[in-house]
Design a protein around this motif. Structure first.
Motif, short mmCIF file in Angstrom:
data_model
loop_
_atom_site.label_atom_id
_atom_site.label_comp_id
_atom_site.label_asym_id
_atom_site.label_seq_id
_atom_site.Cartn_x
_atom_site.Cartn_y
_atom_site.Cartn_z
N ALA A 298 29.01 1.21 30.78
CA ALA A 298 28.99 0.07 29.79
C ALA A 298 29.86 0.06 28.69
O ALA A 298 30.60 -1.13 28.26
CB ALA A 298 27.53 0.19 29.13
N GLN A 299 30.53 1.31 28.45
CA GLN A 299 31.46 1.54 27.29
C GLN A 299 32.97 1.47 27.94
O GLN A 299 33.91 1.43 27.08
CB GLN A 299 31.13 3.03 26.73
N GLY A 300 32.97 1.33 29.31
CA GLY A 300 34.29 1.19 29.96
C GLY A 300 34.90 2.56 29.91
O GLY A 300 36.25 2.76 30.01
N ASN A 301 34.26 3.56 29.92
CA ASN A 301 34.77 4.80 30.02
C ASN A 301 35.84 5.18 31.18
O ASN A 301 35.55 4.80 32.34
CB ASN A 301 33.73 6.01 29.96
N PRO A 302 37.17 5.51 30.94
CA PRO A 302 38.20 5.54 31.91
C PRO A 302 37.66 6.43 32.94
O PRO A 302 38.09 6.28 34.26
CB PRO A 302 39.35 5.97 31.09
N GLU A 303 37.14 7.83 32.89
CA GLU A 303 36.95 8.53 33.84
C GLU A 303 35.56 7.90 34.90
O GLU A 303 35.80 8.18 36.13
CB GLU A 303 36.31 9.74 33.35
N ASP B 133 18.87 -2.87 20.99
CA ASP B 133 18.97 -2.79 19.46
C ASP B 133 20.54 -2.95 19.39
O ASP B 133 21.19 -2.31 20.28
CB ASP B 133 18.67 -1.54 19.05
N PRO B 134 20.93 -3.39 18.51
CA PRO B 134 22.44 -3.63 18.19
C PRO B 134 23.10 -2.42 17.97
O PRO B 134 24.18 -2.24 18.18
CB PRO B 134 22.52 -4.37 16.63
N CYS B 135 22.44 -1.16 17.82
CA CYS B 135 22.81 -0.11 17.33
C CYS B 135 23.41 0.58 18.98
O CYS B 135 24.02 1.64 18.98
CB CYS B 135 21.84 1.14 16.85
N LEU B 136 22.80 -0.02 19.93
CA LEU B 136 22.90 0.55 21.37
C LEU B 136 23.84 0.01 22.33
O LEU B 136 23.85 -1.42 21.92
CB LEU B 136 21.75 0.72 22.04
N VAL B 137 24.99 0.54 22.84
CA VAL B 137 25.78 -0.11 23.71
C VAL B 137 25.16 -0.96 25.00
O VAL B 137 25.69 -1.82 25.39
CB VAL B 137 26.78 0.70 24.37
N GLU C 1 34.59 4.98 39.84
CA GLU C 1 34.04 3.52 40.56
C GLU C 1 35.13 2.86 41.25
O GLU C 1 34.97 2.47 42.59
CB GLU C 1 33.89 2.62 39.32
N ALA C 2 36.39 3.24 40.99
CA ALA C 2 37.75 2.59 41.74
C ALA C 2 37.65 3.53 43.06
O ALA C 2 38.05 3.00 44.31
CB ALA C 2 38.67 2.80 41.02
N TYR D 196 25.70 9.02 23.59
CA TYR D 196 26.37 8.24 24.45
C TYR D 196 25.99 6.66 24.62
O TYR D 196 26.46 6.00 25.40
CB TYR D 196 26.44 8.88 25.94
N HIS D 197 25.00 6.15 23.76
CA HIS D 197 24.43 4.90 23.93
C HIS D 197 25.03 4.23 22.51
O HIS D 197 24.80 3.11 22.45
CB HIS D 197 22.88 4.94 24.06
#
Length: 284
Positions: free
Chosen positions: A208-213, A180-184, A218-219, A75-76
């Motif tokens: 951080a990935q903008g997951n819609p759920e 690291d660049p591999c990690l979001v 958050e909303a 997930y990262h």
């Protein structure tokens, strides 16, 4: 594969598509990452420095720690990267072994026509001797793996990173982060060892990935907080609401409407005015 089978051989194939015959390991350019000394998914064998090592099935401490490790790593992942577990890699001419978990670029490496070499590798160390995991780290580094980490879980748990300069393991502060660049997003070191912290780290990575759920949650939390603020403001101003009006405000998830109610809660002289004026177009 039967390990006692006399036909077992350490001969390695040439590069895919090269037409090269089987050959014994020797000197020269590094073989491709998927050139094999052993047969993946058929045998448990790995080859380290020309020595055959049987990768035994894991007991609970190692197995659960490895599962936790990968659940956090997957997930990262930054866009364009993939993760893997037990991905067999030809590390050098006489080594063909897998890290417990790894991260690598997705797709095909144009320089080789095969998969990319892993960039980050992780080893879970339970009963394995430090000398053995250090040898594997040194060989992975020479192959080109950028960073190698070890999770030592026997006794006091700790996370270390391989230091090529000193050829030793550098202890990482539990309160630090792996960037690291591999990690979001930076990965909390403590999350690699603790299930509760791992869950928190996964939620933060999804955000951080903008997951819609996660965005929906958050909303919803913002809407709930704004609704409570409206009720507190009206109470402070001495404006009484009916129970029906309270429930309308509390159940609302339309942030634009809540924003209007909040504005009119500071201006209106009655609950009815708040509820009716908030539906009118806002002046610019």
């Amino acid at each position: 594969m039967d390990e006692n089978d006399k036909s077992y051989s350490l001969k390695a194939p040439g590069s895919p598509g090269s037409g090269s015959p089987l050959r014994l390991p020797g000197r020269g350019p590094l073989p491709g990452v998927d050139d094999r000394l052993v047969e993946p998914e058929v045998t448990r064998d790995e080859i380290i420095g020309g020595r055959r090592v049987v990768a035994m099935p894991a007991e609970k401490p190692h197995s659960t720690q490895q599962g936790l490790l990968y659940s956090v790593l997957q997930y990262h992942l930054a866009p364009g990267y993939v993760g893997g577990v037990e991905m067999l890699t030809r590390q050098d001419v006489d080594s063909d072994f897998a890290a417990d978990a790894c991260l690598l670029k997705d797709g095909i490496d144009p320089a080789t026509g095969g998969r990319y070499l892993e960039e980050l590798a992780f080893e879970v160390v339970s009963k394995q001797a430090t000398r053995s995991v250090s040898e594997k780290a040194a060989r992975m580094h020479r192959r080109g793996v950028r960073r190698i980490f070890a999770l030592f879980i026997k006794g006091e748990k700790r996370v270390c990173e391989w230091s090529p300069g000193s050829r030793s393991w550098r202890l990482l502060d539990p309160d630090s982060y792996i960037e690291d660049p591999c990690l979001v997003k930076p990965l909390a070191v403590a999350a690699l060892l603790d299930a509760a912290l791992a869950a928190n780290a996964v939620v933060e990575a999804l955000a951080a990935q903008g997951n819609p759920e996660i965005r929906k949650l958050e909303a919803a939390a913002r809407a709930e907080g704004e609704a409570e603020s409206i009720l507190k403001l009206l109470k402070a101003r001495g404006i009484a609401l009916s129970e029906a009006q309270r429930q309308v405000i509390l159940s609302c998830r339309d942030l634009a409407r809540l924003d209007r109610w909040l504005v009119w809660a500071t201006l209106a002289s009655s609950a009815d005015e708040v509820m009716s004026e908030s539906l009118k177009p806002m002046s610019k």
